[in-house]
Design a protein around this motif. Structure first.
Motif, short mmCIF file in Angstrom:
data_model
loop_
_atom_site.label_atom_id
_atom_site.label_comp_id
_atom_site.label_asym_id
_atom_site.label_seq_id
_atom_site.Cartn_x
_atom_site.Cartn_y
_atom_site.Cartn_z
N LYS A 112 72.11 -108.76 -45.43
CA LYS A 112 71.60 -109.71 -44.44
C LYS A 112 70.16 -110.13 -44.73
O LYS A 112 69.31 -109.30 -44.97
CB LYS A 112 71.68 -109.02 -43.09
N MET A 114 67.47 -113.17 -43.09
CA MET A 114 67.19 -114.39 -42.33
C MET A 114 66.53 -115.42 -43.23
O MET A 114 66.67 -116.62 -43.02
CB MET A 114 66.28 -114.08 -41.12
N GLU A 117 69.11 -117.31 -44.81
CA GLU A 117 69.66 -118.26 -43.83
C GLU A 117 68.74 -119.48 -43.75
O GLU A 117 69.19 -120.62 -43.68
CB GLU A 117 69.77 -117.62 -42.43
N LEU A 120 69.31 -121.81 -46.48
CA LEU A 120 70.72 -122.19 -46.61
C LEU A 120 71.22 -121.86 -48.02
O LEU A 120 71.85 -122.67 -48.70
CB LEU A 120 70.91 -123.67 -46.28
N GLU A 134 78.91 -112.15 -47.95
CA GLU A 134 77.98 -111.41 -47.09
C GLU A 134 78.59 -110.04 -46.83
O GLU A 134 79.80 -109.94 -46.60
CB GLU A 134 77.79 -112.15 -45.76
N GLU A 139 77.37 -110.64 -40.45
CA GLU A 139 77.16 -111.79 -41.33
C GLU A 139 78.47 -112.18 -42.03
O GLU A 139 78.74 -113.36 -42.23
CB GLU A 139 76.09 -111.47 -42.39
N GLN A 143 80.24 -115.69 -41.75
CA GLN A 143 80.45 -116.43 -43.00
C GLN A 143 81.90 -116.88 -43.09
O GLN A 143 82.20 -118.02 -43.43
CB GLN A 143 80.09 -115.56 -44.22
N GLY A 148 76.70 -120.16 -38.27
CA GLY A 148 75.40 -119.54 -38.47
C GLY A 148 75.27 -118.37 -37.51
O GLY A 148 76.09 -118.21 -36.61
N PRO A 155 74.26 -110.94 -35.63
CA PRO A 155 74.62 -112.35 -35.86
C PRO A 155 75.95 -112.78 -35.24
O PRO A 155 76.16 -113.97 -35.04
CB PRO A 155 74.68 -112.45 -37.39
N ILE A 337 68.15 -122.29 -36.90
CA ILE A 337 68.58 -121.14 -37.69
C ILE A 337 67.90 -119.89 -37.13
O ILE A 337 68.56 -118.92 -36.79
CB ILE A 337 68.26 -121.35 -39.17
#
Lengths: 716, 220
Positions: A112, A114, A117, A120, A134, A139, A143, A148, A155, A337
């Protein structure tokens, strides 16, 4: 991921989220459970001190960002690490795709991040033909669903076990049960194969230690350990704000981060990686370690005096956990995000104005986030500051411009209120509510009854009711605020009588006006400053021992906001400080200054519950005085659960996002009803308007009073 | 750090309060803590844990659950019980291997990459224990040690009680010294691998061990 281009579209998305029953229940449970576990995690520690330490060491790190980066690059490079610096997301993704291509990789496993993220990264790598998996359970779930994250730490918090079971049934091609324990094991066994097959492992990092070129990762599942161990190539994508000088700073942050994030004293795994470790996939093998630092606006932020503290964020997610709005609408509608209060701010800096424009307006300014931030970031103020920045770039809407002009002239403002009173007379009910709302308010505003403007404002009553007090104990100036002056003058009358009987000489300076918080909330700090100047001059604090206000929001703005607004005023900066020192909210004055005696009150110990206004409990740290007043005045304080959660009013917020405001109110009212009390007291006319209006609309048998009214009734 | 020193010393009983605190904090996160007077006792404990454990603890929560064919294939590679003890002293290992053998268990100390489908028990030393959080600090620079603590279903850690410190800051200097090396991989391990990613329900054993056992050496 919120992408609406218009406020209207955003409101519509929010409306859909509010109807998601699973989400609402999950969020409610989480909000309550989080508070308890955080409190438990900090029980043996001085959390304020620890947070202060984190704030200070992060600030030092931000100041030295360039030097720390140079040091990290030099040390890590000397150990055989490939260090890259990406100026933006695009470049970071390109660098990572190139490393993967050069190592001949086909399959990538990720832990993981961020930061990934933010850039992208996954879709980019997939376009480049890589198979990306992931491995953090949450995650992986999102995914597979093509979503997201809805929380920075959890998440997939928006999903139920049933949705996960359906998903895993699709993935494995075999029917899976709804048992969470079993679903976790299915993920373990499915993903283990992905670890074995992968050519490249990509992680983020929580710390980058310049002194030794070490990165630190905190995880619970253990996936980051496999990601950084099994494939030969390890790429770590790290935001520049993660740089710290030594292991000591990292350890200090790590005492706060997990406690604040999940209420854990420490996560199951904290992994410290220095240089390319041995790799067992070949004889005498060593890992290929790449570290990609991401700038994406961070270096500029570090030098920005107003916003650099944004970089203190350690990504614990606590600001979302306590946010009453996040609780109602979830992370997909409360961030692009990055999620939560910090997300509203970071979206502007990392993903641009267009993505942030609507989001930054969705803050009720209750201060719950600021009170728990692991790094002491003044989140509500920064959200307002970003809003103001956007208004400066895009132009101020007409309503703001008009309100600006009106508020800057007290006479114009008060004149307008008086004429509104005349026009609303035909639609005012006998008990002082508006029979039907003006046309500009749609159906969604009808969740509460709105009061009418009083026939005679307090300022017009003052001459006849002003008491004369012989040998006064204190000289006090009343600051009314506009709501009490024009809507609830009876609160001020009650307070006037109660205080006079305690030997307080009162004055009501006529040139005082709105405190200016509403315009500040709309991102109009220039107008807020002009109003502040007017009030500081009007109140002439030097003539009085105290300035008392019955409005918690005014009190907080006068006391905390004014010195900031006027800090660089050439002649008024000191005066504003001295003024602010004398400001006290009503209950604090009654208890802490007057030391009110219960002997003057008669009562039967009737249960009275209490709503703690945000600006009183968090804004000014006043928690005990109102509770004490309830008991002192012959009642019995009946605490409601979540007493300090916002009522959903938030000034102009409740008219901008009426549906969210209505849902927050609904939750509050249930808590009050559960106490069994028939009277509810509070100390802010805004909260009172919201609560009283909601109770009337629902026909609940409960009376809502201002503290001054409660006292006056039981005075002997 | 050279662990061989630890083998030969006698394990003095040290600061009991930090040992008690370590035990308390570790147990809060479901670590199973046991005293062990001598190393032999610790190894006997690990062996009996392996004997008693089901061949595949996934059974409790769905070894019967069907997986996709590649994942199923990897799971199938796990045959027979295995204990991995990569940093066990060679002479000691010989005796222990014999005991394992008698119990029908294979003891390995290297080649863990051949068992990525999972091993039953991984035994490693801890360099320190941190009482404040019930944390084990394990120098895992050697890949075999890393894997023993990652792919085992039960991770058994040997912790001399005199290596327990109050807080992580007390070992900052030592950590920094280790991190000055050209390469180093140090793990703080606290409890078993865990997740709460589905409906915030705690589940142990996601990607790492399902259980963490700590044997306090020198603790009566």
């Amino acid at each position: 991921m919120q992408r609406s281009t218009t406020l209207k579209g955003y409101r519509k998305d929010v409306g859909v989220a509010l109807k998601n029953e699973f989400l609402r229940k999950a969020m409610d449970n989480f909000a309550v459970a989080y508070r308890a576990s955080r409190e438990n995690a900090f029980r043996e520690l001085d959390s304020e001190r620890l947070i202060q330490d984190v704030a200070e060491l992060k600030d030092r790190g931000i100041d030295q960002m360039e030097a720390l980066l140079d040091q990290f690059i030099a040390v890590a490079t000397s150990k055989g690490v490939h260090v890259h610096l990406a100026k933006d997301s695009q470049q970071a993704n390109e660098i990572i795709a190139t490393i993967a291509a050069e190592s001949g990789a086909k399959r990538v496993i990720k832990s993981k991040s961020m930061t990934a993220e933010e850039t992208l990264l996954n879709p980019y790598l997939e376009i480049k033909g890589l198979d990306v998996t992931e491995t953090d359970l949450g995650e992986w779930i999102i995914q597979l669903r093509g979503e997201g994250p809805s929380h920075m730490v959890m998440p997939a918090i928006h999903l139920s076990r049933y949705q996960v079971a359906d998903l895993f049934t699709d993935v494995t091609g075999a029917q899976q049960s709804n048992d969470i324990e079993k679903l976790v094991k299915v993920a373990r066994r499915e993903l283990r194969q992905k670890f074995v097959d992968a050519d490249v492992g990509i992680s983020g990092a929580n710390f980058a230690i310049a002194e030794t070129g070490t990165i630190g990762l905190t995880t619970n599942e253990g996936n980051a350990r496999l990601v950084t161990t099994l494939p030969k190539t390890h790429i770590a994508l790290i935001g520049l704000e993660k740089l710290v000088p030594t292991i000591r700073e990292a350890l200090a942050i790590n005492r706060v981060l997990p406690r604040n994030a999940t209420g854990q004293a420490i996560t199951s795994y904290v992994t410290w990686i220095t240089g390319p470790a041995p790799w067992g996939g070949e004889a005498d093998g060593r890992k290929a370690l790449h570290i990609v630092f991401l700038d994406n606006g961070r270096r500029a932020l570090a030098k920005d005096r107003d916003f650099s503290q944004v970089l203190r964020c350690v990504r614990c997610g606590a600001c979302a956990n306590v946010c009453p709005i996040y609780r109602m609408i979830g992370g997909h509608q409360y961030g692009h995000i990055y999620i939560g209060a910090i997300g509203l701010i970071l979206t502007y800096f990392f993903h641009g104005r267009a993505k942030a424009r609507n989001l930054v307006q969705n803050c009720i300014n209750c201060g719950a986030c600021k009170a728990v931030c692991a790094a002491g970031i003044d989140l509500p103020s920064l959200i307002k500051a970003v809003h103001e920045k956007i208004l400066g770039e895009e132009g101020h809407p007409l309503t703001n411009t008009l309100l600006n002009r009106v508020l800057r002239s007290r006479k114009l403002f008060h004149g307008l209120l008086r004429s509104t009173q005349l026009t609303q007379r035909p639609v005012t009910t006998s008990d002082g509510y508006l029979r039907h709302l003006p046309m500009i308010f749609a159906k969604e505003h009808r969740f509460r009854a709105l009061p009418s403007i009083a026939e005679k404002p307090f300022r017009d009553r003052w001459a006849t009711i002003a008491p004369s007090v012989a040998k006064p104990r204190f000289k006090v100036a009343l600051f009314s605020g506009c709501v009490q002056d024009f809507v609830y003058p009876e609160h001020l009358e009650a307070a006037t009588r109660v205080m006079a009987e305690e030997g307080v000489a009162l004055a009501f300076p006529m040139d005082q006006s709105c405190c200016g918080l509403p315009v500040q909330m709309m991102g109009e700090s220039k107008a807020a400053r002009d109003v502040a100047i007017q009030n500081v001059l009007a109140m002439a604090a030097e003539r009085y021992d105290y300035i008392v206000t019955l409005c918690a929001s005014c009190a907080s703005h006068l006391k905390k906001g004014y010195p900031k607004l006027l800090a660089d005023h050439p002649s008024l900066a000191d005066k504003a400080e001295r003024f602010a020192d004398k400001v006290l909210p009503f209950s604090s004055f009654m208890v802490d200054v007057l030391a009110l005696s219960s002997a003057n009150y008669t009562g039967d110990g009737e249960a009275v519950t209490y709503h703690a206004p945000c600006h009183l409990c968090r804004g000014l740290g006043i928690r005990e005085a109102p509770r004490a007043l309830i008991d002192l005045s012959g009642h019995r304080y009946a605490p409601a659960s979540e007493e300090e959660t916002c009522c959903g009013f938030g000034g102009t917020y409740s008219s901008k996002f009426p549906r969210i405001s209505a849902e927050i109110l609904e939750t509050k009212l249930k808590d009050f009803q559960a106490t069994g009390a028939e009277r509810l007291v509070t100390e802010c006319p805004g909260c009172l308007m919201q609560l009283r209006g909601g109770i009337k609309q629902r026909g609940i048998e409960m009376e809502v009073l201002h503290m001054a009214e409660l006292l006056e009734r039981r005075r002997k | 750090m050279n662990l061989s020193i630890l083998w030969e010393r006698s394990y003095a009983v040290s600061d009991t309060s930090s040992t008690a605190l370590f035990t308390h904090k570790a147990e809060l996160v479901s670590t199973i803590v046991h005293p062990a007077k001598r190393l032999d006792d610790a190894l006997a404990y690990a062996l009996s844990a392996c004997v008693e454990k089901e061949a595949c603890p996934m059974l409790i929560s769905g070894c019967e659950a069907e997986l996709s064919p590649p994942a199923e294939a990897l799971c199938e590679t796990k045959r027979g019980k295995i204990i991995a003890a990569p940093d066990l002293d060679a002479t000691l290992r010989e005796g222990f291997a014999e005991q394992c053998d008698q119990a029908g268990i294979r003891l390995i100390h290297e080649g863990l990459r051949d068992h990525l489908g999972g091993i039953d028990i991984g035994i490693t030393w801890a360099n320190w224990g941190i009482a404040e959080t019930g944390t084990l600090v394990i120098d895992s620079t050697r890949e075999e040690i890393r894997l023993a603590s990652m792919i085992s279903e039960i991770h058994v850690v040997l912790l001399p009680v005199d290596r327990i410190v109050g807080g992580a800051d007390e070992i900052a200097d030592a950590l920094e010294t280790a991190m000055r090396d050209p390469y180093n991989y140090t793990a703080f391990i606290t409890g078993a691998s865990r997740t709460a990613d589905i409906e915030r329900v705690l589940a142990l054993g996601v990607h790492g061990p399902l259980e963490l056992h700590v044997l306090l050496l020198g603790d009566d």
